[in-house]
Motif scaffolding. Structure first.
Motif, PDB file in Angstrom:
ATOM      1  N   UNK A 159      55.652  47.553  53.207  1.00  0.00           N
ATOM      2  CA  UNK A 159      56.659  48.399  53.830  1.00  0.00           C
ATOM      3  C   UNK A 159      57.219  49.392  52.820  1.00  0.00           C
ATOM      4  N   UNK A 160      57.711  50.500  53.324  1.00  0.00           N
ATOM      5  CA  UNK A 160      58.347  51.493  52.464  1.00  0.00           C
ATOM      6  C   UNK A 160      59.567  50.871  51.780  1.00  0.00           C
ATOM      7  N   UNK A 161      59.683  51.109  50.495  1.00  0.00           N
ATOM      8  CA  UNK A 161      60.713  50.468  49.684  1.00  0.00           C
ATOM      9  C   UNK A 161      61.904  51.416  49.507  1.00  0.00           C
ATOM     10  N   UNK A 162      62.504  51.820  50.624  1.00  0.00           N
ATOM     11  CA  UNK A 162      63.589  52.791  50.564  1.00  0.00           C
ATOM     12  C   UNK A 162      64.590  52.516  51.671  1.00  0.00           C
ATOM     13  N   UNK A 163      65.503  53.476  51.882  1.00  0.00           N
ATOM     14  CA  UNK A 163      66.573  53.270  52.857  1.00  0.00           C
ATOM     15  C   UNK A 163      66.078  53.257  54.301  1.00  0.00           C
ATOM     16  N   UNK A 164      64.817  53.583  54.542  1.00  0.00           N
ATOM     17  CA  UNK A 164      64.294  53.477  55.897  1.00  0.00           C
ATOM     18  C   UNK A 164      64.155  52.017  56.313  1.00  0.00           C
ATOM     19  N   UNK A 165      64.057  51.105  55.340  1.00  0.00           N
ATOM     20  CA  UNK A 165      63.886  49.680  55.627  1.00  0.00           C
ATOM     21  C   UNK A 165      64.982  48.789  55.049  1.00  0.00           C
ATOM     22  N   UNK A 166      65.740  49.291  54.080  1.00  0.00           N
ATOM     23  CA  UNK A 166      66.720  48.472  53.366  1.00  0.00           C
ATOM     24  C   UNK A 166      68.096  49.126  53.366  1.00  0.00           C
ATOM     25  N   UNK A 167      69.130  48.278  53.313  1.00  0.00           N
ATOM     26  CA  UNK A 167      70.479  48.722  53.025  1.00  0.00           C
ATOM     27  C   UNK A 167      70.798  48.416  51.567  1.00  0.00           C
ATOM     28  N   UNK A 168      71.703  49.184  50.980  1.00  0.00           N
ATOM     29  CA  UNK A 168      72.350  48.754  49.747  1.00  0.00           C
ATOM     30  C   UNK A 168      73.303  47.631  50.137  1.00  0.00           C
ATOM     31  N   UNK A 169      73.074  46.376  49.679  1.00  0.00           N
ATOM     32  CA  UNK A 169      73.831  45.235  50.224  1.00  0.00           C
ATOM     33  C   UNK A 169      75.348  45.367  50.144  1.00  0.00           C
ATOM     34  N   UNK A 170      75.875  45.657  48.969  1.00  0.00           N
ATOM     35  CA  UNK A 170      77.341  45.731  48.842  1.00  0.00           C
ATOM     36  C   UNK A 170      77.922  46.863  49.676  1.00  0.00           C
ATOM     37  N   UNK A 171      77.190  47.970  49.768  1.00  0.00           N
ATOM     38  CA  UNK A 171      77.657  49.081  50.590  1.00  0.00           C
ATOM     39  C   UNK A 171      77.702  48.673  52.053  1.00  0.00           C
ATOM     40  N   UNK A 172      76.652  47.987  52.525  1.00  0.00           N
ATOM     41  CA  UNK A 172      76.630  47.543  53.922  1.00  0.00           C
ATOM     42  C   UNK A 172      77.781  46.580  54.185  1.00  0.00           C
ATOM     43  N   UNK A 173      77.956  45.597  53.318  1.00  0.00           N
ATOM     44  CA  UNK A 173      79.026  44.614  53.525  1.00  0.00           C
ATOM     45  C   UNK A 173      80.382  45.291  53.504  1.00  0.00           C
ATOM     46  N   UNK A 174      80.594  46.204  52.561  1.00  0.00           N
ATOM     47  CA  UNK A 174      81.869  46.891  52.475  1.00  0.00           C
ATOM     48  C   UNK A 174      82.203  47.696  53.715  1.00  0.00           C
ATOM     49  N   UNK A 175      81.178  48.201  54.389  1.00  0.00           N
ATOM     50  CA  UNK A 175      81.382  49.006  55.591  1.00  0.00           C
ATOM     51  C   UNK A 175      81.453  48.174  56.867  1.00  0.00           C
ATOM     52  N   UNK A 176      81.190  46.869  56.749  1.00  0.00           N
ATOM     53  CA  UNK A 176      81.138  46.016  57.948  1.00  0.00           C
ATOM     54  C   UNK A 176      81.887  44.691  57.729  1.00  0.00           C
TER      55      UNK A 176
END
Length: 240
Positions: A159-176
Motif C-alpha cells: 500500500x502507499x505509505x502516505x496520508x492516503x492510507x495513514x493518519x498521523x496518530x497524535x494529530x488524529x487523536x488530538x482532533x477526535x
C-alpha cells in the motif's frame, strides 16, 4: 446497504459486524494523555508510518507496562505476526466525523503480551496487552499506528505509505478526543486482511482465524481463501 471504510463507500457483504461507536480517542499508554511517556520516533510519510512510544525513564524500564485501546471498537487482528512486527493487535473503530460514519484501524505492535482475541468487542481505555521488545529485537517500546485504509493489516508494503492510507496518530487523536455517537453501534467490514503468510493466532485468540482480502484500489490480486473469525455479539446498543 453500504458502509464506510475510511471515508469511502463499499458495498456491504456477509463479512460485516456491528460494533460500539467510538465516543472519542485517547493515547495508548499512560491513559488518557500519555503521562509518563514520550514519542521517541514520530510519524513520517513514506518513512516511519506510526509513533514509537517510550517510557520517560528510558531503556527497557517500560517493558511490561500496559497498552490501552484508544477507543471503542472490535479486535480484527490479534497474533504474533513475526518479522519486524512481533505481537500485534489491530482494533477497528467506527466514529462520526463531519456528520458521517467512518472507520479507522488502530495498530499496537512489538507487544510482550496480547490480552484480547479476534472478534472481541473493546472499550476505550481497556488494556489490550503490554509493552514489549518484539522478542528481543528492539528496546522496549510501543509502535502505534492509525490507518485510514482498513485493508492494510501487516502487509503494509502493498500500500502507499502516505496520508492516503495513514493518519498521523497524535494529530488524529488530538482532533477526535470527544465525539458524538455514544451508546450507538455501527456496521463495519471485517476479515479484510491478507494474513495467510503472517503468523499464527495468539494464545488468547486461537480458534478465531482471520482471513484475507486484497481486492482494493491500492493493491491487486486474487483474494485469499476466507476463514472468518467469530464475532462476539453484544446487545443493548442503539443502531446508528
Amino acid at each position: 446497504m453500504a458502509l464506510l471504510t475510511g471515508g469511502a463507500l463499499i458495498a456491504a457483504d456477509p463479512q460485516t459486524a456491528h460494533t460500539r461507536m467510538a465516543d472519542g480517542f485517547d493515547v495508548p499508554v499512560g491513559k488518557p494523555d500519555g503521562e509518563g511517556y514520550f514519542i521517541q520516533r514520530g510519524f513520517r510519510p513514506n518513512g516511519h508510518l506510526g509513533e514509537d512510544w517510550n517510557g520517560n525513564r528510558g531503556g527497557n524500564t517500560d517493558l511490561g507496562d500496559p497498552v490501552f485501546a484508544v477507543g471503542h471498537g472490535m479486535v480484527v487482528f490479534s497474533r504474533d505476526a513475526h518479522m519486524g512486527w512481533g505481537n500485534v493487535v489491530i482494533i477497528r473503530h467506527a466514529y462520526v466525523d463531519g456528520g458521517e460514519v467512518k472507520t479507522v484501524d488502530s495498530l499496537y505492535a512489538h507487544m510482550d503480551r496480547i490480552m484480547v482475541r479476534e472478534g472481541q468487542q473493546i472499550l476505550r481505555g481497556q488494556q489490550v496487552g503490554t509493552i514489549g521488545t518484539n522478542h528481543g529485537m528492539y528496546p522496549a517500546h510501543l509502535h502505534f499506528e492509525m490507518r485510514k485504509n482498513i485493508y492494510i493489516g501487516v502487509n503494509h508494503s502493498s500500500f502507499k505509505r502516505d496520508f492516503s492510507n495513514y493518519f498521523s496518530p497524535s494529530q488524529f487523536i488530538g482532533q477526535h478526543r470527544h465525539l458524538s455517537g455514544a451508546g450507538r453501534s455501527a456496521l463495519i467490514a471485517i476479515n479484510t486482511f491478507d494474513t495467510q503468510h503472517y503468523g499464527q493466532p495468539s494464545s488468547e485468540s486461537r480458534g478465531n482465524t482471520m482471513t484475507a482480502r486484497r481486492d482494493t484500489g491500492e493493491t491487486k490480486g486474487a483474494s485469499a481463501s476466507r476463514h472468518p473469525f467469530h464475532v462476539d455479539r453484544f446487545g443493548g446498543f442503539q443502531s446508528f
